[in-house]
Write an enzyme that holds these catalytic residues in place. Structure first.
Site, mmCIF file in Angstrom:
data_model
loop_
_atom_site.group_PDB
_atom_site.id
_atom_site.type_symbol
_atom_site.label_atom_id
_atom_site.label_comp_id
_atom_site.label_asym_id
_atom_site.label_seq_id
_atom_site.Cartn_x
_atom_site.Cartn_y
_atom_site.Cartn_z
ATOM 1 N N CYS A 2 23.356 40.813 18.760
ATOM 2 C CA CYS A 2 24.123 40.364 19.823
ATOM 3 C C CYS A 2 23.285 39.644 20.894
ATOM 4 O O CYS A 2 22.210 39.966 21.026
ATOM 5 C CB CYS A 2 24.661 41.779 20.472
ATOM 6 S SG CYS A 2 25.705 42.549 19.518
ATOM 7 N N ARG A 27 22.275 34.813 17.802
ATOM 8 C CA ARG A 27 21.925 36.274 17.685
ATOM 9 C C ARG A 27 23.277 36.921 17.114
ATOM 10 O O ARG A 27 23.107 38.385 16.936
ATOM 11 C CB ARG A 27 21.684 36.995 19.026
ATOM 12 C CG ARG A 27 20.503 36.404 19.803
ATOM 13 C CD ARG A 27 20.262 37.017 21.109
ATOM 14 N NE ARG A 27 19.613 38.159 20.985
ATOM 15 C CZ ARG A 27 18.541 38.623 20.930
ATOM 16 N NH1 ARG A 27 17.622 37.793 20.880
ATOM 17 N NH2 ARG A 27 18.347 39.987 20.779
ATOM 18 N N TRP A 77 27.541 40.495 17.128
ATOM 19 C CA TRP A 77 27.269 40.742 15.808
ATOM 20 C C TRP A 77 27.733 42.252 15.768
ATOM 21 O O TRP A 77 27.022 43.110 15.803
ATOM 22 C CB TRP A 77 25.852 40.494 15.478
ATOM 23 C CG TRP A 77 25.553 40.697 14.062
ATOM 24 C CD1 TRP A 77 25.783 39.617 13.235
ATOM 25 C CD2 TRP A 77 25.035 41.534 13.326
ATOM 26 N NE1 TRP A 77 25.351 40.062 11.770
ATOM 27 C CE2 TRP A 77 25.258 41.343 11.803
ATOM 28 C CE3 TRP A 77 24.934 42.963 13.617
ATOM 29 C CZ2 TRP A 77 24.729 42.176 11.015
ATOM 30 C CZ3 TRP A 77 24.433 43.749 12.612
ATOM 31 C CH2 TRP A 77 24.465 43.328 11.265
ATOM 32 N N ASN A 103 23.602 45.245 23.535
ATOM 33 C CA ASN A 103 22.846 44.895 22.329
ATOM 34 C C ASN A 103 22.223 46.320 21.719
ATOM 35 O O ASN A 103 21.240 46.622 22.376
ATOM 36 C CB ASN A 103 22.098 43.863 22.542
ATOM 37 C CG ASN A 103 21.113 43.338 21.621
ATOM 38 O OD1 ASN A 103 21.416 43.687 20.382
ATOM 39 N ND2 ASN A 103 19.941 42.878 21.705
ATOM 40 N N GLY A 104 22.745 46.568 20.630
ATOM 41 C CA GLY A 104 21.599 47.758 19.945
ATOM 42 C C GLY A 104 22.816 48.620 19.389
ATOM 43 O O GLY A 104 23.853 48.002 19.015
ATOM 44 N N GLU A 493 11.461 33.538 -1.896
ATOM 45 C CA GLU A 493 11.857 32.866 -0.433
ATOM 46 C C GLU A 493 12.985 31.791 -1.148
ATOM 47 O O GLU A 493 14.054 31.744 -0.216
ATOM 48 C CB GLU A 493 10.518 32.239 -0.198
ATOM 49 C CG GLU A 493 10.939 31.360 1.270
ATOM 50 C CD GLU A 493 11.712 32.043 2.396
ATOM 51 O OE1 GLU A 493 11.605 33.321 2.556
ATOM 52 O OE2 GLU A 493 12.152 31.646 3.094
ATOM 53 N N LYS A 497 16.413 31.866 0.778
ATOM 54 C CA LYS A 497 17.143 30.893 1.123
ATOM 55 C C LYS A 497 18.724 30.407 0.806
ATOM 56 O O LYS A 497 19.669 30.239 1.574
ATOM 57 C CB LYS A 497 16.350 29.659 1.296
ATOM 58 C CG LYS A 497 15.980 28.958 2.212
ATOM 59 C CD LYS A 497 15.233 29.249 3.594
ATOM 60 C CE LYS A 497 15.310 30.488 3.817
ATOM 61 N NZ LYS A 497 14.271 31.242 4.713
ATOM 62 N N GLU A 500 21.155 33.251 1.413
ATOM 63 C CA GLU A 500 21.752 33.386 2.646
ATOM 64 C C GLU A 500 22.518 32.203 3.171
ATOM 65 O O GLU A 500 23.540 32.618 4.071
ATOM 66 C CB GLU A 500 20.191 33.240 3.697
ATOM 67 C CG GLU A 500 20.361 33.337 4.758
ATOM 68 C CD GLU A 500 18.911 33.308 5.564
ATOM 69 O OE1 GLU A 500 18.112 32.451 5.073
ATOM 70 O OE2 GLU A 500 18.804 33.751 6.875
ATOM 71 N N HIS A 516 10.412 42.240 -19.239
ATOM 72 C CA HIS A 516 10.816 43.714 -18.846
ATOM 73 C C HIS A 516 11.956 44.023 -18.261
ATOM 74 O O HIS A 516 12.487 44.837 -17.539
ATOM 75 C CB HIS A 516 9.612 44.048 -17.554
ATOM 76 C CG HIS A 516 8.289 43.962 -18.020
ATOM 77 N ND1 HIS A 516 7.675 44.593 -18.822
ATOM 78 C CD2 HIS A 516 7.351 42.913 -18.172
ATOM 79 C CE1 HIS A 516 6.510 44.507 -19.321
ATOM 80 N NE2 HIS A 516 6.251 43.439 -18.696
ATOM 81 N N LYS A 617 20.290 35.229 13.953
ATOM 82 C CA LYS A 617 18.787 34.722 13.859
ATOM 83 C C LYS A 617 17.761 35.850 13.858
ATOM 84 O O LYS A 617 16.844 35.829 13.214
ATOM 85 C CB LYS A 617 18.594 33.860 14.824
ATOM 86 C CG LYS A 617 17.229 32.910 14.860
ATOM 87 C CD LYS A 617 17.210 32.088 13.586
ATOM 88 C CE LYS A 617 15.753 31.378 13.385
ATOM 89 N NZ LYS A 617 15.402 31.081 12.156
#
Ligand code: M6R
Length: 622
Positions: A2, A27, A77, A103-104, A493, A497, A500, A516, A617
């Site tokens: 947020c 955010r 968010w 925010n939190g 990574e 990516k 996401e 395995h 972000k």
């Protein structure tokens, strides 16, 4: 997550807050809202579901005349309660005297809500935030002054909070509080701004104050002091005014690029050049890091180097660990800060460690709380590898290295990852120098290090080939990214990516683990993306693994600096990597390829590239 933005000054506060919220949208972007005190001293609240642009439209369509000199705003968010107008912030009390943006996460909100309900408060949202406005109201009803009611309310909260409060009872005042979630105050001669991120302040803001945990603030242009900061008991605390000139200017334009992510991928030659500038003495093969100079003596004595991060930054840490151990003979450990607690804190090792906390934003709650824990329990030397100048992490560590990637807007970390890799290599070589450890094959390394920006430019010229490959994978639902040794964190990574921004299922694993378990899911429906470096240990095994996959009708994309002919003809796609003599620099030329593959696949799928669903972000809530 947020974003909070607030303003008080001579100008109309509404456009100011909307502008600030646009910059904070990274955010969170599921809903937005603002509250202001209008010219007739009335509290007005406007909220919408969706982006800040929708809030702007609503303001424009419904309340063109809306004007006031003080306002608070929020881009959300969702944590508690679904995405809806009712759950958007600001949240107000029963008597509409207190508007709160937050925010939190308030961990004890259910208990607080129950008590408040018993006292007759009516709740309309499912948010944890709403308890704050009712708590302040409750203390006001008990006869306390606004300041005391605010203090007492925030003192009752358990969890993480950054809040801004507005009330017609104190129409010229912005009330702020912070615990574990960032909040900054920006000052000009005639205005006061508040933001979750100081980068969102306009250029004319020259002085910035960062609230620290447990600090509250009363801001008013009518008050001679303008900024008063106090603790939860109401005692004044001193604060530091930081010169914003020292912080980076934000260029928030996409320019010729359709998305920030693509722009940021293409900035990498420049950002790598910036990450190297003034830090390497190529003729003497030495690294010079001004940011670590103050802790040189301590670094000489530390036996272990720790790397702590999450998400993409953790993948960078995994590369750093292999480099520190394999190329410098240092003892390096890494930990996922998202999963770090008292139970895996090894005090014996930590007391003898220099720990780098790696973070693009410098605001990641998981990494900040790991730092807090280590600071409290151990004698570790705490250092940062951070991109955002002046961020919470940067302020709390003893020293560090700025990654110098510049502002990254796209939620997917791209240039910040590549520059983290660079900062890690330089930081570890620097510590190696202090401890008398020489880099293996250092001549090759330094020669190629200097050429890196040009090599990355060449890699980016391959974009059409990568795009064409992505175009052929659009129908694929599941991806498995595999790599061995140094290519393993790159596989992780690449998978991160891709999932996401494309929302396709993708996971990363070690190529060595194939037999395995992962081999069982090889099938023509699933695609393996294998990253293979010509100089990796056990190269032959990696090539055999590709044979094993194609023998089971697995579809394979190989990304490698080996000639294509080294792989079985049955592989479906081949993306060549620039061949470097130094294995340790290979991750830096591989990351742009993986980023472009994910980018183009997501574009073909019509995804929201810079703001993928459910993400933000910076993760400021655990
Ligand atoms: O700001 P940080 O580097 O601490 O963020 C850590 C992760 O949240 C971040 O890297 C995340 O995984 C990225 N969005 C991935 O692209």
């Amino acid at each position: 997550m947020c974003g909070i933005f607030a303003y008080t000054g001579r100008k109309n506060a509404v456009p100011k807050v909307l502008e600030g919220l646009e910059k904070l949208e990274y955010r969170g972007y599921d809903s937005a809202g603002l509250a202001l005190i209008d010219r007739k001293n009335r509290l007005k609240v406007i909220k919408t579901v969706g982006y800040v642009s929708q809030l702007s439209e609503e303001v424009f369509n419904r309340s063109r005349t809306l004007s006031g000199s003080i306002a608070i705003g929020h881009t959300r968010w969702a944590t508690h309660g679904k995405v809806s107008k009712i759950n958007a912030h600001p949240q107000v009390d029963c008597s509409k005297r207190v508007a709160v943006v937050h925010n939190g996460v308030i961990e004890n909100f259910e208990e607080l809500k129950k008590n408040l309900k018993n006292k007759g408060h009516r709740f309309i949202s499912q948010t944890d935030t709403e308890v704050i406005s009712h708590l302040i109201e409750e203390f006001l009803n008990e006869g306390y002054s606004f300041k005391t009611a605010f203090q007492k309310a925030l003192g009752s909260l358990v969890g993480a909070w950054a809040v801004a409060v507005l009330s017609p009872l104190t129409p010229e005042t912005l009330w702020l509080g912070r615990f574990s979630s960032p909040l900054a105050i920006g000052l000009t001669k005639e205005e006061i701004y508040v933001s979750s991120d100081s980068q969102a302040f306009p250029y004319n803001v020259k002085k910035v104050v960062f609230l620290e945990d447990g600090q509250l603030a009363r801001l008013s242009l009518q008050n001679r002091k303008r900024v008063e900061i106090f603790n939860l008991k109401g005692k004044p605390v001193n604060y530091q005014l930081i010169n914003k000139g020292l912080m980076e200017k934000v260029n928030l334009a996409k320019g010729e690029f359709p998305h920030f992510m693509l722009k940021e991928i293409f900035e990498q030659p420049l950002t790598v050049e910036r990450g190297l500038r003034g830090r390497v003495d190529y003729s003497n093969k030495k690294v010079v890091l001004g940011g670590l100079r103050s802790v040189e003596e301590k670094l000489k004595e530390k036996e272990f180097i720790g790397l702590m991060a999450c998400g993409t930054s953790l993948n960078a840490a995994l590369v750093g660990r292999l480099f520190g151990v394999g190329a410098l003979g240092l003892s390096v450990w890494s930990e996922n800060s998202s999963d770090y607690s008292q139970l895996n804190l090894d005090k014996k090792i930590l007391d003898r460690s220099a720990v780098f906390y790696i973070s693009q934003s410098g605001e990641t709650a998981d990494t900040l709380s790991s730092l807090k824990l280590v600071q409290k329990e151990t004698q570790a030397l705490n250092l940062g590898i951070v991109n955002v100048v002046g961020s919470s992490l940067a302020r709390r560590v003893e020293a560090g290295i700025y990654t110098r990637a510049g502002v990254e807007v796209g939620v997917a970390a791209t240039k910040s990852f590549t520059n983290q890799l660079l900062a890690l290599l330089l930081g570890l070589i620097y510590i190696g120098q202090l401890q008398g450890k020489q880099l293996v094959n250092q001549d090759k390394f330094f020669r190629e290090l200097q050429l890196l920006p040009a090599i990355i430019s060449k890699v980016l010229q391959e974009k059409e080939k990568i795009k064409a490959t992505a175009g052929k994978l659009v129908e694929v639902k599941n991806f498995m990214f595999l790599g061995r040794h140094l290519a393993y964190p790159l596989a992780l990574e690449g998978a991160l990516k891709l999932k996401e921004i494309s929302y396709r299922f993708s996971y990363g694993d070690s190529l060595g683990s194939l037999k395995h378990g992962p081999l069982a899911v090889i099938s023509p429906e699933n695609v393996v993306v294998a990253v293979i470096f010509s100089q990796e240990p056990e190269l032959k095994k990696s090539i055999s693994n590709i044979h094993e996959i194609v023998a089971r009708q697995g579809r394979v994309v190989v990304i490698s600096d080996l000639p294509m002919g080294e792989f079985p003809p049955a592989i479906e796609h081949f993306l060549p990597l620039s061949h470097l003599e130094s294995l340790w620099l290979m991750p830096l030329v591989t990351s742009p390829v993986l980023q472009l593959l994910a980018y183009y696949l997501a574009v073909f799928l019509g995804r929201e590239i810079d703001k993928p669903r459910y993400l933000a972000k910076s993760v400021t809530v655990i």
